[in-house]
Design a protein around this motif. Structure first.
Motif, PDB file in Angstrom:
ATOM      1  N   VAL A  64      21.291  -8.749 -47.145  1.00 30.97           N
ATOM      2  CA  VAL A  64      22.105  -8.453 -48.332  1.00 30.97           C
ATOM      3  C   VAL A  64      22.152  -9.675 -49.247  1.00 30.97           C
ATOM      4  O   VAL A  64      21.997  -9.569 -50.468  1.00 30.97           O
ATOM      5  CB  VAL A  64      23.522  -8.014 -47.919  1.00 30.97           C
ATOM      6  CG1 VAL A  64      24.402  -7.824 -49.157  1.00 30.97           C
ATOM      7  CG2 VAL A  64      23.470  -6.729 -47.109  1.00 30.97           C
ATOM      8  N   TYR A  65      22.359 -10.840 -48.643  1.00 30.07           N
ATOM      9  CA  TYR A  65      22.396 -12.076 -49.424  1.00 30.07           C
ATOM     10  C   TYR A  65      21.034 -12.333 -50.076  1.00 30.07           C
ATOM     11  O   TYR A  65      20.959 -12.788 -51.226  1.00 30.07           O
ATOM     12  CB  TYR A  65      22.785 -13.247 -48.529  1.00 30.07           C
ATOM     13  CG  TYR A  65      22.844 -14.582 -49.245  1.00 30.07           C
ATOM     14  CD1 TYR A  65      23.949 -14.944 -50.006  1.00 30.07           C
ATOM     15  CD2 TYR A  65      21.788 -15.491 -49.156  1.00 30.07           C
ATOM     16  CE1 TYR A  65      24.001 -16.162 -50.662  1.00 30.07           C
ATOM     17  CE2 TYR A  65      21.821 -16.702 -49.808  1.00 30.07           C
ATOM     18  CZ  TYR A  65      22.936 -17.035 -50.553  1.00 30.07           C
ATOM     19  OH  TYR A  65      22.972 -18.239 -51.206  1.00 30.07           O
ATOM     20  N   GLY A  66      19.955 -12.037 -49.355  1.00 33.65           N
ATOM     21  CA  GLY A  66      18.620 -12.232 -49.896  1.00 33.65           C
ATOM     22  C   GLY A  66      18.379 -11.393 -51.141  1.00 33.65           C
ATOM     23  O   GLY A  66      17.784 -11.857 -52.119  1.00 33.65           O
ATOM     24  N   LEU A  99      29.901  -8.842 -50.239  1.00 34.59           N
ATOM     25  CA  LEU A  99      28.619  -8.876 -49.530  1.00 34.59           C
ATOM     26  C   LEU A  99      28.817  -8.626 -48.040  1.00 34.59           C
ATOM     27  O   LEU A  99      28.031  -7.918 -47.411  1.00 34.59           O
ATOM     28  CB  LEU A  99      27.938 -10.230 -49.751  1.00 34.59           C
ATOM     29  CG  LEU A  99      27.543 -10.589 -51.182  1.00 34.59           C
ATOM     30  CD1 LEU A  99      26.830 -11.934 -51.207  1.00 34.59           C
ATOM     31  CD2 LEU A  99      26.659  -9.516 -51.791  1.00 34.59           C
ATOM     32  N   ARG A 100      29.872  -9.217 -47.491  1.00 35.62           N
ATOM     33  CA  ARG A 100      30.153  -9.006 -46.060  1.00 35.62           C
ATOM     34  C   ARG A 100      30.494  -7.540 -45.787  1.00 35.62           C
ATOM     35  O   ARG A 100      30.076  -6.964 -44.775  1.00 35.62           O
ATOM     36  CB  ARG A 100      31.287  -9.917 -45.602  1.00 35.62           C
ATOM     37  CG  ARG A 100      30.927 -11.399 -45.636  1.00 35.62           C
ATOM     38  CD  ARG A 100      32.052 -12.271 -45.071  1.00 35.62           C
ATOM     39  NE  ARG A 100      31.680 -13.673 -45.103  1.00 35.62           N
ATOM     40  CZ  ARG A 100      30.941 -14.276 -44.171  1.00 35.62           C
ATOM     41  NH1 ARG A 100      30.496 -13.570 -43.124  1.00 35.62           N
ATOM     42  NH2 ARG A 100      30.643 -15.557 -44.264  1.00 35.62           N
ATOM     43  N   THR A 101      31.236  -6.915 -46.686  1.00 34.91           N
ATOM     44  CA  THR A 101      31.610  -5.514 -46.517  1.00 34.91           C
ATOM     45  C   THR A 101      30.382  -4.609 -46.628  1.00 34.91           C
ATOM     46  O   THR A 101      30.207  -3.683 -45.838  1.00 34.91           O
ATOM     47  CB  THR A 101      32.651  -5.104 -47.575  1.00 34.91           C
ATOM     48  OG1 THR A 101      33.804  -5.946 -47.461  1.00 34.91           O
ATOM     49  CG2 THR A 101      33.067  -3.658 -47.391  1.00 34.91           C
ATOM     50  N   VAL A 102      29.520  -4.892 -47.590  1.00 33.11           N
ATOM     51  CA  VAL A 102      28.280  -4.117 -47.744  1.00 33.11           C
ATOM     52  C   VAL A 102      27.427  -4.230 -46.487  1.00 33.11           C
ATOM     53  O   VAL A 102      26.873  -3.244 -45.990  1.00 33.11           O
ATOM     54  CB  VAL A 102      27.486  -4.591 -48.978  1.00 33.11           C
ATOM     55  CG1 VAL A 102      26.100  -3.959 -49.005  1.00 33.11           C
ATOM     56  CG2 VAL A 102      28.239  -4.258 -50.252  1.00 33.11           C
ATOM     57  N   SER A 103      27.323  -5.435 -45.955  1.00 34.60           N
ATOM     58  CA  SER A 103      26.549  -5.655 -44.729  1.00 34.60           C
ATOM     59  C   SER A 103      27.106  -4.823 -43.581  1.00 34.60           C
ATOM     60  O   SER A 103      26.364  -4.129 -42.874  1.00 34.60           O
ATOM     61  CB  SER A 103      26.557  -7.141 -44.368  1.00 34.60           C
ATOM     62  OG  SER A 103      25.985  -7.357 -43.094  1.00 34.60           O
ATOM     63  N   ALA A 137      21.441  -0.502 -55.518  1.00 36.20           N
ATOM     64  CA  ALA A 137      22.335   0.319 -56.341  1.00 36.20           C
ATOM     65  C   ALA A 137      23.798  -0.010 -56.058  1.00 36.20           C
ATOM     66  O   ALA A 137      24.633  -0.051 -56.975  1.00 36.20           O
ATOM     67  CB  ALA A 137      22.065   1.802 -56.091  1.00 36.20           C
ATOM     68  N   ILE A 138      24.118  -0.250 -54.786  1.00 33.60           N
ATOM     69  CA  ILE A 138      25.494  -0.602 -54.420  1.00 33.60           C
ATOM     70  C   ILE A 138      25.883  -1.933 -55.051  1.00 33.60           C
ATOM     71  O   ILE A 138      26.963  -2.064 -55.647  1.00 33.60           O
ATOM     72  CB  ILE A 138      25.638  -0.673 -52.883  1.00 33.60           C
ATOM     73  CG1 ILE A 138      25.479   0.719 -52.270  1.00 33.60           C
ATOM     74  CG2 ILE A 138      26.993  -1.273 -52.486  1.00 33.60           C
ATOM     75  CD1 ILE A 138      25.359   0.714 -50.756  1.00 33.60           C
ATOM     76  N   LEU A 139      25.007  -2.927 -54.942  1.00 32.72           N
ATOM     77  CA  LEU A 139      25.309  -4.240 -55.504  1.00 32.72           C
ATOM     78  C   LEU A 139      25.408  -4.174 -57.027  1.00 32.72           C
ATOM     79  O   LEU A 139      26.245  -4.866 -57.632  1.00 32.72           O
ATOM     80  CB  LEU A 139      24.239  -5.253 -55.086  1.00 32.72           C
ATOM     81  CG  LEU A 139      24.149  -5.561 -53.592  1.00 32.72           C
ATOM     82  CD1 LEU A 139      23.079  -6.626 -53.332  1.00 32.72           C
ATOM     83  CD2 LEU A 139      25.494  -6.025 -53.035  1.00 32.72           C
ATOM     84  N   GLN A 140      24.568  -3.349 -57.657  1.00 36.09           N
ATOM     85  CA  GLN A 140      24.648  -3.195 -59.107  1.00 36.09           C
ATOM     86  C   GLN A 140      26.015  -2.672 -59.518  1.00 36.09           C
ATOM     87  O   GLN A 140      26.623  -3.157 -60.479  1.00 36.09           O
ATOM     88  CB  GLN A 140      23.562  -2.244 -59.598  1.00 36.09           C
ATOM     89  CG  GLN A 140      22.175  -2.862 -59.657  1.00 36.09           C
ATOM     90  CD  GLN A 140      21.123  -1.869 -60.104  1.00 36.09           C
ATOM     91  OE1 GLN A 140      21.188  -0.690 -59.773  1.00 36.09           O
ATOM     92  NE2 GLN A 140      20.146  -2.345 -60.841  1.00 36.09           N
ATOM     93  N   GLU A 141      26.518  -1.670 -58.791  1.00 38.48           N
ATOM     94  CA  GLU A 141      27.807  -1.089 -59.168  1.00 38.48           C
ATOM     95  C   GLU A 141      28.946  -2.062 -58.902  1.00 38.48           C
ATOM     96  O   GLU A 141      29.893  -2.146 -59.689  1.00 38.48           O
ATOM     97  CB  GLU A 141      28.031   0.224 -58.416  1.00 38.48           C
ATOM     98  CG  GLU A 141      29.247   0.976 -58.930  1.00 38.48           C
ATOM     99  CD  GLU A 141      29.297   2.415 -58.450  1.00 38.48           C
ATOM    100  OE1 GLU A 141      30.379   3.022 -58.569  1.00 38.48           O
ATOM    101  OE2 GLU A 141      28.267   2.921 -57.964  1.00 38.48           O
TER     102      GLU A 141
END
Length: 291
Positions: free
Chosen positions: A62-64, A48-52, A31-35
């Motif tokens: 996250v990359y996967g 991606l680094r921040t989400v991780s 959901a986070i990546l979608q937004e």
């Protein structure tokens, strides 16, 4: 030729706001990546680094996720994304002809973006909706059993902007599943839930055992059942073929704490669903998916 990507800088504060809005959503990386992609048009490396860092998930995880679901992109794309499935089920139903027609109509090859930046065309090995093939997805909306004669009209709809009709379901996507025990498909094309082929299961409570049909949309809690199941009731789910309990290795739902059932995703991975009526608790496990 491919359209040159937009390299505008991404606002880190915007990424932090998205993460803050999902801080209570355990396991909600998708959901986070979608937004983030909705805001930025793609998934920047720094995002991606921040989400991780903020979710505690490894950067590899996250990359996967970002690379497994082809709805995500690590580079900027056109205003409208057209994605055609070339998996086995879609291939035998005419997917190569659909891709040829898309390439002809758009004047580009798969993997490219039109010169005006309107469309990016991609192909994928599986969209997890094998029962609906050939499948084309435009800006997140799934079109099933597409014919070559329909391609031009679909692209016109995409260019005009797809409305929020019953066919478009924000934040959800269909998956096709098998029993993890006997490996038979659990998809039921004859019974639809949320307008799509359902997942056919056997449901058991303390007083009854009966067939039930669960939505194939990840993120939907819709289901039909012959017995009266009240909101909040907890039940068990079984495979209707081998009659094995679809237990999720003592997994508990992050949302309500109820037991979860585990189903094998066709193409790799598994999805766990909460066994409490009305709960939207879901979990994807992609560790066993080959990139």
């Amino acid at each position: 030729t491919a359209h040159p990507p937009n390299t505008d800088a991404v606002d880190p504060q915007e990424i932090q706001c998205i993460l803050a809005a999902h801080r209570q959503d355990r396991g909600g990386v998708i959901a986070i990546l979608q937004e983030i992609q909705d805001r930025c048009g793609y998934l920047p490396e720094q995002a991606l680094r921040t989400v991780s860092a903020q979710t505690g998930r490894s950067l590899v995880d996250v990359y996967g996720i970002a690379t497994f679901y082809r709805a995500f992109s690590l580079v900027p794309r056109g205003r409208h994304l057209v994605c055609a499935c070339m998996g086995t089920a879609c291939h035998v139903r005419g997917a190569p002809r659909i891709v040829d027609e898309l390439e002809r109509q758009l004047g580009i090859q798969a993997g490219q973006t039109t010169e005006d930046g309107q469309f990016t065309l991609e192909t994928v090995n599986c969209l997890g909706a094998c029962a609906l093939g050939p499948v084309v997805v435009i800006d997140g909306r799934y079109f099933s059993k597409v014919r070559t004669a329909e391609v031009a009209a679909l692209l016109e709809q995409g260019a005009a902007g797809l409305d929020k009709s019953a066919g478009e379901r924000d934040g959800t996507f269909p998956i096709a599943v098998n029993c993890p025990r006997c490996h038979h498909s659990l998809m039921d094309e004859g019974t639809h839930v949320d307008g799509l082929p359902s997942i056919g299961l056997s449901l058991a409570t303390k007083v009854t055992v009966c067939p039930c049909h669960v939505s194939c949309l990840y993120g939907s809690a819709s289901m039909t059942c012959e017995a009266e199941i009240r909101e909040g009731d907890v039940f068990d789910l079984f495979c209707p073929r081998c009659h094995d309990l679809l237990a999720g290795d003592d997994e508990a739902c992050d949302d309500c704490g109820a037991p979860m059932a585990s189903l094998a995703i066709q193409g790799g991975g598994r999805v766990s669903v909460c066994q409490r009526c009305g709960c939207h608790g879901r979990r994807l496990d992609l560790e066993c998916v080959n990139a």
